[in-house]
Design a protein around this motif. Sequence first.
Motif, PDB file in Angstrom:
ATOM      1  N   SER A   1      26.806   9.388  29.764  1.00  0.00           N
ATOM      2  CA  SER A   1      27.405   9.626  30.457  1.00  0.00           C
ATOM      3  C   SER A   1      28.373   9.073  31.966  1.00  0.00           C
ATOM      4  O   SER A   1      29.482   9.886  32.049  1.00  0.00           O
ATOM      5  CB  SER A   1      26.785  10.875  31.065  1.00  0.00           C
ATOM      6  OG  SER A   1      27.063  12.379  32.704  1.00  0.00           O
ATOM      7  N   THR A   2      27.274   8.395  32.263  1.00  0.00           N
ATOM      8  CA  THR A   2      27.572   7.897  33.262  1.00  0.00           C
ATOM      9  C   THR A   2      29.026   6.729  32.601  1.00  0.00           C
ATOM     10  O   THR A   2      29.821   6.072  33.904  1.00  0.00           O
ATOM     11  CB  THR A   2      26.638   6.586  33.772  1.00  0.00           C
ATOM     12  OG1 THR A   2      25.863   7.518  33.969  1.00  0.00           O
ATOM     13  CG2 THR A   2      27.055   5.698  34.912  1.00  0.00           C
TER      14      THR A   2
ATOM     15  N   ARG B   1      22.084   9.447  26.608  1.00  0.00           N
ATOM     16  CA  ARG B   1      23.149  10.469  27.202  1.00  0.00           C
ATOM     17  C   ARG B   1      23.437  10.702  28.227  1.00  0.00           C
ATOM     18  O   ARG B   1      24.572  10.200  28.798  1.00  0.00           O
ATOM     19  CB  ARG B   1      22.578  11.686  26.952  1.00  0.00           C
ATOM     20  CG  ARG B   1      22.925  12.474  24.868  1.00  0.00           C
ATOM     21  CD  ARG B   1      22.018  13.837  24.820  1.00  0.00           C
ATOM     22  NE  ARG B   1      22.409  13.718  23.781  1.00  0.00           N
ATOM     23  CZ  ARG B   1      21.472  14.759  22.741  1.00  0.00           C
ATOM     24  NH1 ARG B   1      21.200  15.382  23.593  1.00  0.00           N
ATOM     25  NH2 ARG B   1      21.225  14.822  21.314  1.00  0.00           N
ATOM     26  N   THR B   2      22.257   9.688  29.703  1.00  0.00           N
ATOM     27  CA  THR B   2      22.569   9.806  30.734  1.00  0.00           C
ATOM     28  C   THR B   2      23.737   8.417  30.818  1.00  0.00           C
ATOM     29  O   THR B   2      24.124   8.782  31.543  1.00  0.00           O
ATOM     30  CB  THR B   2      21.612   9.496  31.404  1.00  0.00           C
ATOM     31  OG1 THR B   2      20.445  10.640  30.728  1.00  0.00           O
ATOM     32  CG2 THR B   2      21.816   9.580  33.134  1.00  0.00           C
ATOM     33  N   ALA B   3      23.284   7.707  30.153  1.00  0.00           N
ATOM     34  CA  ALA B   3      23.612   6.283  30.137  1.00  0.00           C
ATOM     35  C   ALA B   3      25.708   6.626  29.879  1.00  0.00           C
ATOM     36  O   ALA B   3      26.319   5.973  30.169  1.00  0.00           O
ATOM     37  CB  ALA B   3      23.491   5.658  29.641  1.00  0.00           C
TER      38      ALA B   3
ATOM     39  N   GLU C   1      32.120   8.371  32.922  1.00  0.00           N
ATOM     40  CA  GLU C   1      32.612   9.128  34.390  1.00  0.00           C
ATOM     41  C   GLU C   1      33.299   7.434  35.040  1.00  0.00           C
ATOM     42  O   GLU C   1      34.134   7.494  35.455  1.00  0.00           O
ATOM     43  CB  GLU C   1      31.409   9.632  35.548  1.00  0.00           C
ATOM     44  CG  GLU C   1      31.028  10.948  35.002  1.00  0.00           C
ATOM     45  CD  GLU C   1      29.561  10.466  35.423  1.00  0.00           C
ATOM     46  OE1 GLU C   1      29.144  10.333  36.738  1.00  0.00           O
ATOM     47  OE2 GLU C   1      29.290  12.043  35.754  1.00  0.00           O
TER      48      GLU C   1
ATOM     49  N   ARG D   1      17.580  10.643  25.663  1.00  0.00           N
ATOM     50  CA  ARG D   1      17.850  11.843  26.474  1.00  0.00           C
ATOM     51  C   ARG D   1      18.791  10.330  27.416  1.00  0.00           C
ATOM     52  O   ARG D   1      19.878  10.322  28.069  1.00  0.00           O
ATOM     53  CB  ARG D   1      17.229  11.806  27.218  1.00  0.00           C
ATOM     54  CG  ARG D   1      16.820  13.406  26.821  1.00  0.00           C
ATOM     55  CD  ARG D   1      15.814  14.153  27.633  1.00  0.00           C
ATOM     56  NE  ARG D   1      14.638  13.779  28.135  1.00  0.00           N
ATOM     57  CZ  ARG D   1      13.486  13.880  26.759  1.00  0.00           C
ATOM     58  NH1 ARG D   1      13.527  14.906  26.248  1.00  0.00           N
ATOM     59  NH2 ARG D   1      11.935  13.508  27.027  1.00  0.00           N
ATOM     60  N   SER D   2      17.797   9.144  27.711  1.00  0.00           N
ATOM     61  CA  SER D   2      18.229   8.271  28.870  1.00  0.00           C
ATOM     62  C   SER D   2      19.734   8.161  28.092  1.00  0.00           C
ATOM     63  O   SER D   2      21.018   7.049  29.077  1.00  0.00           O
ATOM     64  CB  SER D   2      17.580   7.345  28.599  1.00  0.00           C
ATOM     65  OG  SER D   2      16.934   6.454  27.410  1.00  0.00           O
TER      66      SER D   2
END
Length: 144
Positions: A80-81, A76-78, A84, A73-74
């Motif tokens: 995604s950031t 995937r979040t990274a 962006e 999850r971390s």
Amino acid sequence: MITSLKPVIGAIQPVIEAIRPRITVILTAIFAALAFTGGYFVSDWRSASQLQRLNSQNAILSAASEKCALDIRSVRTAMSTLTEVAAEREKNATEAMRHAAAVAAKHTSLAKKTRALPAVAAEHQYEAVTREQIEYVQSRHQTD
């Protein structure tokens, strides 16, 4: 006294001989039942021990799995950031390229115009340089 027991023993001996195979079968059945029951208890003890070991391993693997899921999850979040940020940088780079293209076109036009001008006579070069410097400073103040 021993003589009085001989006829009793003699009478009992054929009965004992007749019962002996049955007693052997009964004793064999009892020992087999005891052996089976002992094996069952040992097997049950082994199964309980193995079940406890497997539960312990399951707890360890579950904790590792939870940590792995958290790490995923971390990541995937990274990602995604980062995606962006990369999109924003690309947008800014495109805008900067458009602006740079306009400035480059203006400078190219000015350079072509300057090259097309006729050469200035030696006695008028001072006035030409002074005029060009004034025009340059004025154009710099207009673009700032």
